[in-house]
Design a protein around this motif. Sequence first.
Motif, PDB file in Angstrom:
ATOM      1  N   ASN A   1      42.041  30.571  29.628  1.00 30.66           N
ATOM      2  CA  ASN A   1      42.718  31.747  29.708  1.00 30.66           C
ATOM      3  C   ASN A   1      42.045  32.061  31.529  1.00 30.66           C
ATOM      4  O   ASN A   1      40.890  32.025  31.785  1.00 30.66           O
ATOM      5  N   PHE A   2      43.175  32.000  32.067  1.00 33.56           N
ATOM      6  CA  PHE A   2      42.979  32.058  33.470  1.00 33.56           C
ATOM      7  C   PHE A   2      43.079  33.589  34.140  1.00 33.56           C
ATOM      8  O   PHE A   2      43.239  34.030  35.352  1.00 33.56           O
ATOM      9  N   ASP A   3      43.349  34.395  33.513  1.00 34.29           N
ATOM     10  CA  ASP A   3      43.818  35.809  33.821  1.00 34.29           C
ATOM     11  C   ASP A   3      42.482  36.455  34.706  1.00 34.29           C
ATOM     12  O   ASP A   3      42.711  36.808  35.740  1.00 34.29           O
ATOM     13  N   GLY A   4      41.205  36.333  34.243  1.00 32.37           N
ATOM     14  CA  GLY A   4      40.063  36.844  34.755  1.00 32.37           C
ATOM     15  C   GLY A   4      39.897  35.966  36.078  1.00 32.37           C
ATOM     16  O   GLY A   4      39.345  36.547  37.088  1.00 32.37           O
ATOM     17  N   ALA A   5      39.918  34.624  36.184  1.00 28.29           N
ATOM     18  CA  ALA A   5      39.798  33.796  37.250  1.00 28.29           C
ATOM     19  C   ALA A   5      40.756  34.170  38.391  1.00 28.29           C
ATOM     20  O   ALA A   5      40.525  34.424  39.730  1.00 28.29           O
ATOM     21  N   GLY A   6      41.948  34.705  37.959  1.00 29.49           N
ATOM     22  CA  GLY A   6      42.857  35.009  38.736  1.00 29.49           C
ATOM     23  C   GLY A   6      42.786  36.522  39.499  1.00 29.49           C
ATOM     24  O   GLY A   6      43.004  36.711  40.672  1.00 29.49           O
ATOM     25  N   LEU A   7      42.123  37.489  38.502  1.00 27.78           N
ATOM     26  CA  LEU A   7      41.619  38.735  39.116  1.00 27.78           C
ATOM     27  C   LEU A   7      40.838  38.473  40.142  1.00 27.78           C
ATOM     28  O   LEU A   7      40.779  39.221  41.314  1.00 27.78           O
ATOM     29  N   VAL A   8      39.781  37.840  39.811  1.00 29.07           N
ATOM     30  CA  VAL A   8      38.351  37.481  40.715  1.00 29.07           C
ATOM     31  C   VAL A   8      38.863  37.187  42.065  1.00 29.07           C
ATOM     32  O   VAL A   8      38.428  37.432  43.233  1.00 29.07           O
ATOM     33  N   ARG A   9      39.771  36.064  42.007  1.00 27.65           N
ATOM     34  CA  ARG A   9      40.133  35.296  43.193  1.00 27.65           C
ATOM     35  C   ARG A   9      41.009  36.215  44.150  1.00 27.65           C
ATOM     36  O   ARG A   9      40.889  36.214  45.276  1.00 27.65           O
ATOM     37  N   ASP A  10      41.654  37.206  43.565  1.00 27.14           N
ATOM     38  CA  ASP A  10      42.550  37.970  44.330  1.00 27.14           C
ATOM     39  C   ASP A  10      41.837  39.030  44.905  1.00 27.14           C
ATOM     40  O   ASP A  10      41.980  39.432  46.176  1.00 27.14           O
ATOM     41  N   ILE A  11      40.697  39.535  44.274  1.00 29.63           N
ATOM     42  CA  ILE A  11      39.987  40.516  44.818  1.00 29.63           C
ATOM     43  C   ILE A  11      39.072  39.987  45.938  1.00 29.63           C
ATOM     44  O   ILE A  11      39.189  40.433  46.985  1.00 29.63           O
ATOM     45  N   ALA A  12      38.335  38.762  45.376  1.00 26.79           N
ATOM     46  CA  ALA A  12      37.376  38.283  46.597  1.00 26.79           C
ATOM     47  C   ALA A  12      37.890  37.501  47.623  1.00 26.79           C
ATOM     48  O   ALA A  12      37.395  37.652  48.900  1.00 26.79           O
ATOM     49  N   VAL A  13      38.998  36.874  47.270  1.00 22.63           N
ATOM     50  CA  VAL A  13      39.587  35.787  48.417  1.00 22.63           C
ATOM     51  C   VAL A  13      40.777  36.675  49.033  1.00 22.63           C
ATOM     52  O   VAL A  13      40.723  36.818  50.408  1.00 22.63           O
ATOM     53  N   ASN A  14      41.964  37.003  48.166  1.00 23.31           N
ATOM     54  CA  ASN A  14      43.120  37.375  49.184  1.00 23.31           C
ATOM     55  C   ASN A  14      42.856  38.843  49.671  1.00 23.31           C
ATOM     56  O   ASN A  14      42.932  39.093  50.712  1.00 23.31           O
ATOM     57  N   LEU A  15      42.254  39.658  48.983  1.00 25.10           N
ATOM     58  CA  LEU A  15      41.906  40.998  49.549  1.00 25.10           C
ATOM     59  C   LEU A  15      40.505  41.034  50.069  1.00 25.10           C
ATOM     60  O   LEU A  15      40.109  42.063  51.003  1.00 25.10           O
TER      61      LEU A  15
ATOM     62  N   VAL B   1      49.976  35.741  40.336  1.00 29.33           N
ATOM     63  CA  VAL B   1      50.256  34.483  41.069  1.00 29.33           C
ATOM     64  C   VAL B   1      48.997  33.575  41.105  1.00 29.33           C
ATOM     65  O   VAL B   1      49.101  32.230  40.771  1.00 29.33           O
ATOM     66  N   GLU B   2      47.731  34.128  41.029  1.00 30.63           N
ATOM     67  CA  GLU B   2      46.460  33.069  41.043  1.00 30.63           C
ATOM     68  C   GLU B   2      46.297  32.592  39.600  1.00 30.63           C
ATOM     69  O   GLU B   2      45.891  31.532  39.655  1.00 30.63           O
ATOM     70  N   GLN B   3      46.581  33.389  38.778  1.00 32.66           N
ATOM     71  CA  GLN B   3      46.433  32.726  37.273  1.00 32.66           C
ATOM     72  C   GLN B   3      47.487  31.735  37.148  1.00 32.66           C
ATOM     73  O   GLN B   3      47.214  30.638  36.559  1.00 32.66           O
ATOM     74  N   ALA B   4      48.525  31.942  37.808  1.00 30.37           N
ATOM     75  CA  ALA B   4      49.510  30.909  37.711  1.00 30.37           C
ATOM     76  C   ALA B   4      49.406  29.667  38.151  1.00 30.37           C
ATOM     77  O   ALA B   4      49.476  28.586  37.698  1.00 30.37           O
ATOM     78  N   ALA B   5      48.639  29.943  39.550  1.00 26.21           N
ATOM     79  CA  ALA B   5      48.393  28.561  40.259  1.00 26.21           C
ATOM     80  C   ALA B   5      47.069  28.055  39.584  1.00 26.21           C
ATOM     81  O   ALA B   5      46.920  26.519  39.717  1.00 26.21           O
ATOM     82  N   GLU B   6      46.188  28.504  39.007  1.00 27.82           N
ATOM     83  CA  GLU B   6      45.185  27.804  38.297  1.00 27.82           C
ATOM     84  C   GLU B   6      45.757  27.166  36.993  1.00 27.82           C
ATOM     85  O   GLU B   6      45.204  25.948  36.673  1.00 27.82           O
ATOM     86  N   ALA B   7      46.764  27.656  36.390  1.00 26.16           N
ATOM     87  CA  ALA B   7      47.547  26.926  35.356  1.00 26.16           C
ATOM     88  C   ALA B   7      48.133  25.663  35.748  1.00 26.16           C
ATOM     89  O   ALA B   7      48.096  24.590  35.385  1.00 26.16           O
TER      90      ALA B   7
ATOM     91  N   ARG C   1      30.273  36.731  36.525  1.00 31.97           N
ATOM     92  CA  ARG C   1      29.999  35.639  37.339  1.00 31.97           C
ATOM     93  C   ARG C   1      30.175  35.406  38.631  1.00 31.97           C
ATOM     94  O   ARG C   1      29.507  34.599  39.469  1.00 31.97           O
ATOM     95  N   ALA C   2      31.081  36.350  39.126  1.00 32.63           N
ATOM     96  CA  ALA C   2      31.271  36.439  40.692  1.00 32.63           C
ATOM     97  C   ALA C   2      30.374  37.139  41.259  1.00 32.63           C
ATOM     98  O   ALA C   2      30.348  37.305  42.408  1.00 32.63           O
ATOM     99  N   GLY C   3      29.397  37.519  40.382  1.00 34.27           N
ATOM    100  CA  GLY C   3      28.240  38.259  41.371  1.00 34.27           C
ATOM    101  C   GLY C   3      28.203  39.745  41.115  1.00 34.27           C
ATOM    102  O   GLY C   3      27.122  40.502  41.606  1.00 34.27           O
ATOM    103  N   ALA C   4      29.120  40.437  40.336  1.00 35.29           N
ATOM    104  CA  ALA C   4      29.006  41.933  40.180  1.00 35.29           C
ATOM    105  C   ALA C   4      27.635  42.221  39.658  1.00 35.29           C
ATOM    106  O   ALA C   4      27.108  41.648  38.782  1.00 35.29           O
ATOM    107  N   GLY C   5      27.178  43.420  40.089  1.00 35.18           N
ATOM    108  CA  GLY C   5      25.920  43.704  39.811  1.00 35.18           C
ATOM    109  C   GLY C   5      25.839  44.726  38.650  1.00 35.18           C
ATOM    110  O   GLY C   5      24.576  44.880  37.736  1.00 35.18           O
TER     111      GLY C   5
END
Length: 280
Positions: free
Chosen positions: A102-116, A251-257, A143-147
């Motif tokens: 399941n890459f949805d969460g990884a895609g979300l985190v990457r979009d927020i932390a890297v792209n944005l 797009v990020e979850q697609a890239a992970e897949a 896991r991305a560090g949210a407090g």
Amino acid sequence: MPDRYAVIGHPIAHSQSPLIHGLFAQATGQQLTYEAIDGGDRPGGLARVLEAFRADGGRGVNVTLPFKLEALACAGEADEAARLAGAANALRFEGERIQARNFDGAGLVRDIAVNLAVPLRAARVLLLGAGGAARGAIVPLARAGAGRIVIANRTADKARQLAFDFAPHAGKGCAIAGAGLGEDELGGAFDVVINATSASLAGAALQLPVRSLAGVPLAYDMVYGKGLTPFLRQAQAAGARRLADGIGMLVEQAAEAFAWWRGVRPETAPVIAQLAKPLV
Ligand code: NAP
């Protein structure tokens, strides 16, 4: 013959996945085809569709609504993200075995932390919704560090249950709470507010306290391609500093897949730029 991949859902005609994976294949020089398959509206039919696709040379699939739960059940092996989300959005065929991710969460985190470029380390996150998309986001955000993550849902009990279930997986550095949409828990200051409800698909606004969105550095709606959704309008009116929709997550979850299937990670920025619609 090129390797075959597909996205399976119902309905599926609207899916952007064939375009996204076609662009990835072109950019990375990978020889593959990627098609959209309508899995039909009968529950329990996914296993047969998968078997037919694999017998016909299929190597892997993305899975979207309403088959994400069934996809996990069809797999013999799943990673932690899929097991915790209770759903899979990517499958890979290895001989007779089906592996699930399941890459949805990884895609979300990457979009927020890297792209944005909005930091998640120690961030206070308000996560709206308690469906599959919210479930898949909690542990990757932690896991991305949210407090602190406050999960808020129209049906408050579902949010409280999610907070209870996921607290042991979030790690010591992340506090998780559950609440209803209008409750006091939402009155605090947040760094990121994520709309993981499907309200925007129906054009509905959320009954949120204005304070929860006031001056927030990032308001993020997982829905994409709909311009300024009611949620993003609410955030804008409350003085949110940045607004984003979910096209980058898609797009990020697609890239992970793609990387999992092909062993090469495509660049996502040009694809996001091509697919993004203005937030107006
Ligand atoms: P889901 O499992 O059906 O969950 C829907 C959630 O929305 C529930 O928490 C539900 O609350 C809430 N909701 C629905 N209508 C509402 C309203 N009018 N007011 C308040 N809350 C409302 O859906 P999902 O799979 O989690 O998907 C949620 C959204 O994320 C969808 O819009 C989907 O398109 C998007 N998504 C985007 C991506 C991406 O790549 N960008 C990936 C996955 C999902 P109750 O529990 O009270 O019913």
